[in-house]
Design a protein around this motif. Structure first.
Motif, PDB file in Angstrom:
ATOM      1  N   ALA A  29       3.188   8.132  12.074  1.00 36.06           N
ATOM      2  CA  ALA A  29       3.407   7.855  13.494  1.00 36.06           C
ATOM      3  C   ALA A  29       4.819   7.322  13.732  1.00 36.06           C
ATOM      4  CB  ALA A  29       2.369   6.849  14.000  1.00 36.06           C
ATOM      5  N   GLU A  48      10.362  -1.047   7.370  1.00 32.96           N
ATOM      6  CA  GLU A  48       9.125  -0.824   6.609  1.00 32.96           C
ATOM      7  C   GLU A  48       8.961  -1.948   5.594  1.00 32.96           C
ATOM      8  OE1 GLU A  48       6.417   1.356   6.347  1.00 32.96           O
ATOM      9  OE2 GLU A  48       5.929   0.009   4.696  1.00 32.96           O
ATOM     10  N   ASN A  66      -4.896  17.275   4.558  1.00 32.33           N
ATOM     11  CA  ASN A  66      -5.507  17.976   5.693  1.00 32.33           C
ATOM     12  C   ASN A  66      -4.751  17.571   6.961  1.00 32.33           C
ATOM     13  OD1 ASN A  66      -8.856  17.847   7.158  1.00 32.33           O
ATOM     14  ND2 ASN A  66      -7.172  19.270   7.464  1.00 32.33           N
ATOM     15  N   LEU A 149       7.774  -7.125   9.571  1.00 31.48           N
ATOM     16  CA  LEU A 149       7.811  -7.717  10.911  1.00 31.48           C
ATOM     17  C   LEU A 149       6.912  -8.935  10.917  1.00 31.48           C
ATOM     18  CD1 LEU A 149       8.428  -7.526  14.024  1.00 31.48           C
ATOM     19  CD2 LEU A 149       6.274  -6.258  14.179  1.00 31.48           C
ATOM     20  N   GLU A 386      -2.424   4.764  14.128  1.00 28.67           N
ATOM     21  CA  GLU A 386      -3.775   4.245  13.911  1.00 28.67           C
ATOM     22  C   GLU A 386      -3.942   2.802  14.382  1.00 28.67           C
ATOM     23  OE1 GLU A 386      -5.361   5.678   9.996  1.00 28.67           O
ATOM     24  OE2 GLU A 386      -6.569   3.847  10.141  1.00 28.67           O
ATOM     25  N   LEU A 399      -4.409  12.481  11.154  1.00 29.26           N
ATOM     26  CA  LEU A 399      -2.962  12.744  11.142  1.00 29.26           C
ATOM     27  C   LEU A 399      -2.512  13.359  12.462  1.00 29.26           C
ATOM     28  CD1 LEU A 399      -2.282  13.927   7.477  1.00 29.26           C
ATOM     29  CD2 LEU A 399      -1.372  11.901   8.635  1.00 29.26           C
TER      30      LEU A 399
HETATM   31  C1  LIG Z   1      -7.222   8.071   0.914  1.00 37.65           C
HETATM   32  C2  LIG Z   1      -6.834   8.558   2.283  1.00 37.65           C
HETATM   33  C3  LIG Z   1      -6.825   9.918   2.538  1.00 37.65           C
HETATM   34  C4  LIG Z   1      -6.515  10.389   3.819  1.00 37.65           C
HETATM   35  N1  LIG Z   1      -6.484  11.724   4.044  1.00 37.65           N
HETATM   36  C5  LIG Z   1      -6.217  12.197   5.288  1.00 37.65           C
HETATM   37  C6  LIG Z   1      -6.172  13.599   5.552  1.00 37.65           C
HETATM   38  O1  LIG Z   1      -6.272  14.439   4.643  1.00 37.65           O
HETATM   39  N2  LIG Z   1      -5.977  13.996   6.853  1.00 37.65           N
HETATM   40  C7  LIG Z   1      -5.806  13.106   7.867  1.00 37.65           C
HETATM   41  O2  LIG Z   1      -5.681  13.537   9.014  1.00 37.65           O
HETATM   42  N3  LIG Z   1      -5.758  11.780   7.621  1.00 37.65           N
HETATM   43  C8  LIG Z   1      -5.964  11.312   6.367  1.00 37.65           C
HETATM   44  N4  LIG Z   1      -5.923   9.964   6.136  1.00 37.65           N
HETATM   45  C9  LIG Z   1      -5.589   9.039   7.255  1.00 37.65           C
HETATM   46  C10 LIG Z   1      -4.081   9.053   7.563  1.00 37.65           C
HETATM   47  O3  LIG Z   1      -3.344   8.940   6.365  1.00 37.65           O
HETATM   48  C11 LIG Z   1      -3.758   7.900   8.512  1.00 37.65           C
HETATM   49  O4  LIG Z   1      -4.548   8.030   9.674  1.00 37.65           O
HETATM   50  C12 LIG Z   1      -2.277   7.877   8.892  1.00 37.65           C
HETATM   51  O5  LIG Z   1      -1.469   7.650   7.744  1.00 37.65           O
HETATM   52  C13 LIG Z   1      -1.996   6.795   9.931  1.00 37.65           C
HETATM   53  O6  LIG Z   1      -0.638   6.847  10.233  1.00 37.65           O
HETATM   54  P1  LIG Z   1       0.145   5.590  10.836  1.00 37.65           P
HETATM   55  O7  LIG Z   1       1.580   5.971  10.826  1.00 37.65           O
HETATM   56  O8  LIG Z   1      -0.490   5.173  12.090  1.00 37.65           O
HETATM   57  O9  LIG Z   1      -0.116   4.409   9.801  1.00 37.65           O
HETATM   58  P2  LIG Z   1       0.279   4.266   8.249  1.00 37.65           P
HETATM   59  O10 LIG Z   1       0.385   5.591   7.602  1.00 37.65           O
HETATM   60  O11 LIG Z   1      -0.686   3.293   7.703  1.00 37.65           O
HETATM   61  O12 LIG Z   1       1.731   3.632   8.301  1.00 37.65           O
HETATM   62  C14 LIG Z   1       1.955   2.327   8.798  1.00 37.65           C
HETATM   63  C15 LIG Z   1       3.174   1.763   8.112  1.00 37.65           C
HETATM   64  O13 LIG Z   1       3.499   0.502   8.693  1.00 37.65           O
HETATM   65  C16 LIG Z   1       3.901  -0.384   7.652  1.00 37.65           C
HETATM   66  N5  LIG Z   1       3.692  -1.763   8.098  1.00 37.65           N
HETATM   67  C17 LIG Z   1       2.501  -2.357   8.401  1.00 37.65           C
HETATM   68  N6  LIG Z   1       2.710  -3.634   8.790  1.00 37.65           N
HETATM   69  C18 LIG Z   1       4.066  -3.838   8.754  1.00 37.65           C
HETATM   70  C19 LIG Z   1       4.886  -4.952   9.068  1.00 37.65           C
HETATM   71  N7  LIG Z   1       4.372  -6.117   9.504  1.00 37.65           N
HETATM   72  N8  LIG Z   1       6.224  -4.815   8.914  1.00 37.65           N
HETATM   73  C20 LIG Z   1       6.762  -3.642   8.489  1.00 37.65           C
HETATM   74  N9  LIG Z   1       6.026  -2.552   8.171  1.00 37.65           N
HETATM   75  C21 LIG Z   1       4.683  -2.647   8.312  1.00 37.65           C
HETATM   76  C22 LIG Z   1       3.000  -0.008   6.491  1.00 37.65           C
HETATM   77  O14 LIG Z   1       3.539  -0.433   5.271  1.00 37.65           O
HETATM   78  C23 LIG Z   1       2.939   1.506   6.632  1.00 37.65           C
HETATM   79  O15 LIG Z   1       3.935   2.159   5.874  1.00 37.65           O
HETATM   80  C24 LIG Z   1      -6.191   9.473   4.864  1.00 37.65           C
HETATM   81  C25 LIG Z   1      -6.188   8.098   4.580  1.00 37.65           C
HETATM   82  C26 LIG Z   1      -6.495   7.648   3.307  1.00 37.65           C
HETATM   83  C27 LIG Z   1      -6.471   6.163   3.033  1.00 37.65           C
END
Ligand SMILES: Cc1cc2nc3c(=O)[nH]c(=O)nc-3n(C[C@H](O)[C@H](O)[C@H](O)COP(=O)(O)OP(=O)(O)OC[C@H]3O[C@@H](n4cnc5c(N)ncnc54)[C@H](O)[C@@H]3O)c2cc1C
Length: 428
Positions: A29, A48, A66, A149, A386, A399
């Motif tokens: 995201a 990050e 996926n 953060l 998320e 995703l």
């Molecule tokens: C095992 C597994 C398999 C999956 N497989 C799939 C799949 O095949 N298809 C699918 O659609 N989804 C899948 N998902 C879900 C998908 O990966 C997540 O929904 C997606 O990564 C969410 O994206 P995001 O950017 O919102 O959060 P994240 O990917 O969690 O990224 C958030 C980032 O913010 C950083 N962060 C958090 N707090 C702080 C802070 N205070 N200061 C600085 N940085 C911070 C974290 O370190 C992280 O890097 C899977 C999840 C898991 C655990």
């Protein structure tokens, strides 16, 4: 990297153009928001807390990555259930076709699997992430890793904690928070931001496990012998929602796609009654009468287990589940037994903890977010991914929503900083 020099450079030219956008969270995201904001010619820093970007994305790649699903948009949007309104405009603006084109633009051709799910041909995330980070670097995006953060001070100044524990303040013209949910915290998203935003007056729904296993008290023999065994081609129902698919027996219950898809219904049941009732159809492809006829025609000398294996075509794991559910008191009458095979009652006593769930439900309440993904109570602070309260099953919907809301937040920032309709809207 010389952090102090970097920090000075970031805040030195606040009077000039372009404006400085800080994205916190280098998951899908945040990186998407960074890409869109950078394309709008803003100077972008991604902060990050982990030593590298996209750790959860890389983990998702272990299962083939996926990316999205090929079904029509209407049923696709239906997968977000009651949280559909939170993501609908974002997914419509960045639909599965746009996501596929974007992945292919990063040199990752995709294919549609037999279940309709879309994967990169590489079946992993690392080439896509590598190409994406290179593209962002080329666009001038700065990645500041190992910085967490810890606060947002008045005037929207970001307070970060560096690797040595030192605090730095980062000024900005707009912020995108993309801090993820609460599952798999060792990959970075630990949900600690909930307290931070709640303290600033934002309504946060508690993070809860989603797409995780459920707790069922198996007999010691079943837990011992069948942990890891699949229950294939089954249908599972909970509170009038039915899902076909596969489940895996674990020592403490069940997990797998068919179970994950029922997460909202199971959570609902547990919330109301502390126990959720599941009904397992071990033979969804055959009617009860036909199954009863087969059972009635089984060889008389066969043991119960052999009869269930041959006539009802149940696997040893399915037979164990059937026996556990009835306290090993299987009905002798073929019709009653067939009816039981098609509706095995199971008592779910809890959800697997959030640390092991694939995703989390809960997060920033939808009513806190304006149509541009800006927090209504914190002007200039946008949110994506998320950490927003939406929920969906596995199948590419997670995703898709993360990337689509990242895209929407990036656009929201560009409009906010660029003047025009968006800025006027936000100024209200
Ligand atoms: C095992 C597994 C398999 C999956 N497989 C799939 C799949 O095949 N298809 C699918 O659609 N989804 C899948 N998902 C879900 C998908 O990966 C997540 O929904 C997606 O990564 C969410 O994206 P995001 O950017 O919102 O959060 P994240 O990917 O969690 O990224 C958030 C980032 O913010 C950083 N962060 C958090 N707090 C702080 C802070 N205070 N200061 C600085 N940085 C911070 C974290 O370190 C992280 O890097 C899977 C999840 C898991 C655990």
């Amino acid at each position: 990297m010389d952090i102090d020099a970097e920090h000075r450079r970031l805040v030195s030219d606040r009077e000039g153009q372009p404006r400085h956008v800080v994205v916190v969270g280098a998951g899908p995201a945040g990186l998407m928001a960074a890409e869109v904001a950078a394309a709008a010619v803003h100077r972008v820093t991604v902060v990050e807390r982990m030593p590298s970007a996209g750790r959860k994305l890389l983990m998702a790649g272990r299962g083939g990555l996926n990316l999205t699903h090929s079904e029509d948009l209407e049923p696709f949007l239906g997968r977000y259930g009651t949280t559909r309104p939170v993501v609908e405009t974002a997914v419509r603006a960045f639909p599965p076709s746009a996501l596929i084109a974007w992945a292919e633009g990063l040199g990752q051709p995709t294919f549609i699997g037999s279940s309709g799910r879309v994967f990169p041909r590489a079946m992993k995330a690392s080439p896509l992430l590598r190409a994406w980070l290179a593209r962002l670097e080329h666009a001038g995006v700065t990645l500041l890793t190992r910085h967490r953060l810890v606060g947002i001070a008045p005037g929207r100044t970001l307070v970060l904690e560096g690797p040595d524990g030192a605090r730095i303040e980062l000024e900005n013209d707009a912020i995108v928070l993309a801090l993820g949910g609460g599952s798999w915290p060792r990959l970075g998203s630990d949900g600690r931001w909930t307290a931070l935003l709640a303290a600033l007056g934002t309504d946060i729904h508690p993070l809860q496990p989603s797409n995780g296993g459920v707790a069922i008290a198996w007999s010691p023999q079943t837990a011992e012998r069948f942990a890891g065994a699949p229950l294939k081609r089954i249908a599972v129902s909970c509170r009038s929602v039915t899902q076909r698919g596969e489940a895996i027996v674990t020592r403490t219950g069940l997990e797998g796609g068919a179970i994950y898809a029922l997460s909202p219904a199971i959570r609902d049941g547990l919330g109301r009654d502390a126990v959720a009732a599941l009904l397992l159809d071990l033979r969804p492809d055959i009617e009860t009468d036909a199954l009863a006829t087969r059972i009635a025609g089984a060889r008389k000398g066969d043991s119960r287990s052999n009869m269930l294996r041959k006539a009802a075509q149940l696997s040893p794991a399915a037979i164990a589940v059937l026996r556990d559910a009835t306290g090993n008191d299987l009905p002798a009458d073929p019709t009653a037994l067939a009816a039981l095979i098609k509706a095995v009652p199971l008592r779910v006593t809890g959800l697997m903890d959030i640390e092991h769930a694939i995703s989390s439900a809960g997060g920033i309440a939808g009513h806190e977010i304006d149509p541009h993904f800006m927090l209504r109570k914190l002007p200039g602070v946008f949110v994506a991914g998320e950490m927003i309260d939406w929920d969906a099953p596995t199948g590419g919907y997670l995703l898709q929503a993360s990337l689509a809301t990242g895209f929407a937040a990036g656009r929201g920032v560009a409009e906010y900083l660029g003047g025009g309709r968006g800025a006027r809207l936000h100024a209200k």
